[in-house]
Scaffold this motif. Structure first.
Motif, PDB file in Angstrom:
ATOM      1  N   ILE A  61       0.832  -1.210   0.000  1.00 18.73           N
ATOM      2  CA  ILE A  61       0.000   0.000   0.000  1.00 18.73           C
ATOM      3  C   ILE A  61       0.862   1.253   0.000  1.00 18.73           C
ATOM      4  CG2 ILE A  61      -1.587   1.386   1.409  1.00 18.73           C
ATOM      5  CD1 ILE A  61      -2.991  -1.164   2.189  1.00 18.73           C
ATOM      6  N   VAL A  62       1.910   1.263   0.830  1.00 17.84           N
ATOM      7  CA  VAL A  62       2.786   2.437   0.879  1.00 17.84           C
ATOM      8  C   VAL A  62       3.511   2.613  -0.450  1.00 17.84           C
ATOM      9  CG1 VAL A  62       4.684   3.561   2.079  1.00 17.84           C
ATOM     10  CG2 VAL A  62       3.046   2.213   3.371  1.00 17.84           C
ATOM     11  N   LEU A  63       3.958   1.518  -1.060  1.00 14.94           N
ATOM     12  CA  LEU A  63       4.606   1.612  -2.367  1.00 14.94           C
ATOM     13  C   LEU A  63       3.652   2.185  -3.410  1.00 14.94           C
ATOM     14  CD1 LEU A  63       6.679  -1.691  -2.568  1.00 14.94           C
ATOM     15  CD2 LEU A  63       7.574   0.637  -2.806  1.00 14.94           C
ATOM     16  N   LEU A  64       2.407   1.722  -3.413  1.00 10.28           N
ATOM     17  CA  LEU A  64       1.420   2.252  -4.355  1.00 10.28           C
ATOM     18  C   LEU A  64       1.157   3.729  -4.101  1.00 10.28           C
ATOM     19  CD1 LEU A  64      -1.197  -0.660  -4.474  1.00 10.28           C
ATOM     20  CD2 LEU A  64       0.384   0.037  -6.295  1.00 10.28           C
ATOM     21  N   SER A  65       1.120   4.104  -2.832  1.00 12.32           N
ATOM     22  CA  SER A  65       0.851   5.501  -2.488  1.00 12.32           C
ATOM     23  C   SER A  65       2.000   6.417  -2.899  1.00 12.32           C
ATOM     24  CB  SER A  65       0.591   5.625  -0.987  1.00 12.32           C
ATOM     25  OG  SER A  65       0.397   6.967  -0.601  1.00 12.32           O
ATOM     26  N   PRO A 122      -3.231   7.770  -3.536  1.00 11.88           N
ATOM     27  CA  PRO A 122      -2.507   8.858  -2.852  1.00 11.88           C
ATOM     28  C   PRO A 122      -3.012   9.035  -1.414  1.00 11.88           C
ATOM     29  CG  PRO A 122      -4.175   9.755  -4.338  1.00 11.88           C
ATOM     30  CD  PRO A 122      -4.198   8.273  -4.529  1.00 11.88           C
ATOM     31  N   LEU A 123      -2.194   8.654  -0.457  1.00 11.90           N
ATOM     32  CA  LEU A 123      -2.570   8.736   0.952  1.00 11.90           C
ATOM     33  C   LEU A 123      -1.601   9.642   1.704  1.00 11.90           C
ATOM     34  CD1 LEU A 123      -3.335   4.968   1.667  1.00 11.90           C
ATOM     35  CD2 LEU A 123      -4.997   6.803   1.412  1.00 11.90           C
ATOM     36  N   PRO A 124      -2.098  10.435   2.641  1.00 11.84           N
ATOM     37  CA  PRO A 124      -1.205  11.282   3.449  1.00 11.84           C
ATOM     38  C   PRO A 124      -0.405  10.444   4.435  1.00 11.84           C
ATOM     39  CG  PRO A 124      -3.465  11.443   4.244  1.00 11.84           C
ATOM     40  CD  PRO A 124      -3.524  10.624   2.992  1.00 11.84           C
ATOM     41  N   ASP A 125       0.632  11.055   5.000  1.00 12.33           N
ATOM     42  CA  ASP A 125       1.487  10.340   5.940  1.00 12.33           C
ATOM     43  C   ASP A 125       0.706   9.819   7.140  1.00 12.33           C
ATOM     44  OD1 ASP A 125       3.735  10.698   4.403  1.00 12.33           O
ATOM     45  OD2 ASP A 125       4.379  12.534   5.437  1.00 12.33           O
ATOM     46  N   GLY A 126      -0.269  10.589   7.613  1.00 11.22           N
ATOM     47  CA  GLY A 126      -1.056  10.150   8.763  1.00 11.22           C
ATOM     48  C   GLY A 126      -1.811   8.865   8.491  1.00 11.22           C
TER      49      GLY A 126
END
Length: 274
Positions: A108-112, A119-123
């Motif tokens: 998920i983080v790699l995709l973001s 696109p997801l914020p750090d939080g």
């Protein structure tokens, strides 16, 4: 009941990620404290950006390898027996499910970070990371394998360290500019990795306390006194790890602050005149 490799492999992953998180948090803060933000992952600089996402690949690929070991190798591919999950390997299925959560987190983080699909914020990424640790926490708290005696005590300490990982990540999400919380998160992950190692060497290796031994799938102690001595030894091992990690963190921070330290940090430690 686990095994020596079954504790060393995840311990190595947690230890590497935890130490990298500690170092990265200190470098980011000492370079520019005003722009510091809590991060659930840290890019690798240099090498023309080719290793930027190395941490995420380590989490995703390392977790997937460990997942395959638990689900396929440890079960000898006997996953389903008579139409139901093989009851002899419920422990492996639980570990595989926990590891899958970390694989999902890494993906998920790699995709973001690398695509525009998610696109997801750090939080939000921090909360997803906390969710993976929650899965690990519930696994060891509600384990199908009943941990008793000395083995149970080592796993109780592990559960507490996992809970500390969850708390520091969530607190960092709520206070996204807090350097102490981001640093504490890395320390908690590092301690968890070290404790996996300590559990492996104590319960399945050469550091078994006197009066206790591994019999089949259980750790047996000759007497209640032997078990208590083993638990006191576990306390000493934990305190020693905490001391070493905190001392090393202080030493590395001193180096990072002197080498890349922002003028604001250096000036804050200049003694005031009389």
């Amino acid at each position: 009941m686990g095994s020596f490799p079954g504790h060393v492999l995840p311990g190595t992953l947690f230890l590497v990620i935890g130490v990298w998180h500690i170092w990265s948090a200190m470098v980011r803060y000492s370079t520019n404290p005003k722009s510091f933000r809590v991060r659930v992952w840290n890019p690798v600089s240099g090498f023309d950006g080719r290793l930027k996402y190395l941490e995420l690949y380590v989490i995703a690929i390392g977790g997937f390898i460990d997942f395959c070991i638990e689900l396929f190798y440890s079960t000898h591919l006997r996953i389903v027996v008579h139409g139901v999950l093989n009851p002899r390997h419920m422990n492996n299925f639980e570990h595989a499910g926990m590891l899958l959560m970390f694989v999902i987190f890494g993906v998920i983080v790699l995709l973001s970070e690398k695509t525009s699909f998610l696109p997801l914020p750090d939080g939000a990424l921090c909360l997803i990371g906390a969710t993976a640790f929650c899965a690990e926490y519930f696994l060891f708290f509600f384990h199908s394998t009943t941990h008793k005696g000395l083995e149970g005590y080592y796993h109780l300490i592990l559960v507490l360290l996992i809970g500390l990982c969850i708390l520091t990540i969530i607190a960092g999400t709520l206070m996204p500019t807090s350097f102490p919380l981001d640093l504490a998160s890395g320390i908690a992950v590092t301690l968890q990795g070290l404790w996996f190692y300590q559990t492996a060497f104590t319960l399945y290796g050469p550091m078994m306390p006197e009066g206790c031994q591994l019999k089949g799938n259980d750790v047996m102690c000759r007497s209640a006194d032997s078990e208590v001595r083993g638990e006191l030894l576990a306390n000493f091992q934990l305190f020693s790890m905490v001391f070493v990690v905190l001392a090393a963190t202080a030493g590395v921070y001193s180096f990072a602050a002197s080498d890349t330290g922002h003028s604001e940090i250096r000036n804050s430690h200049v003694p005031l005149d009389g």
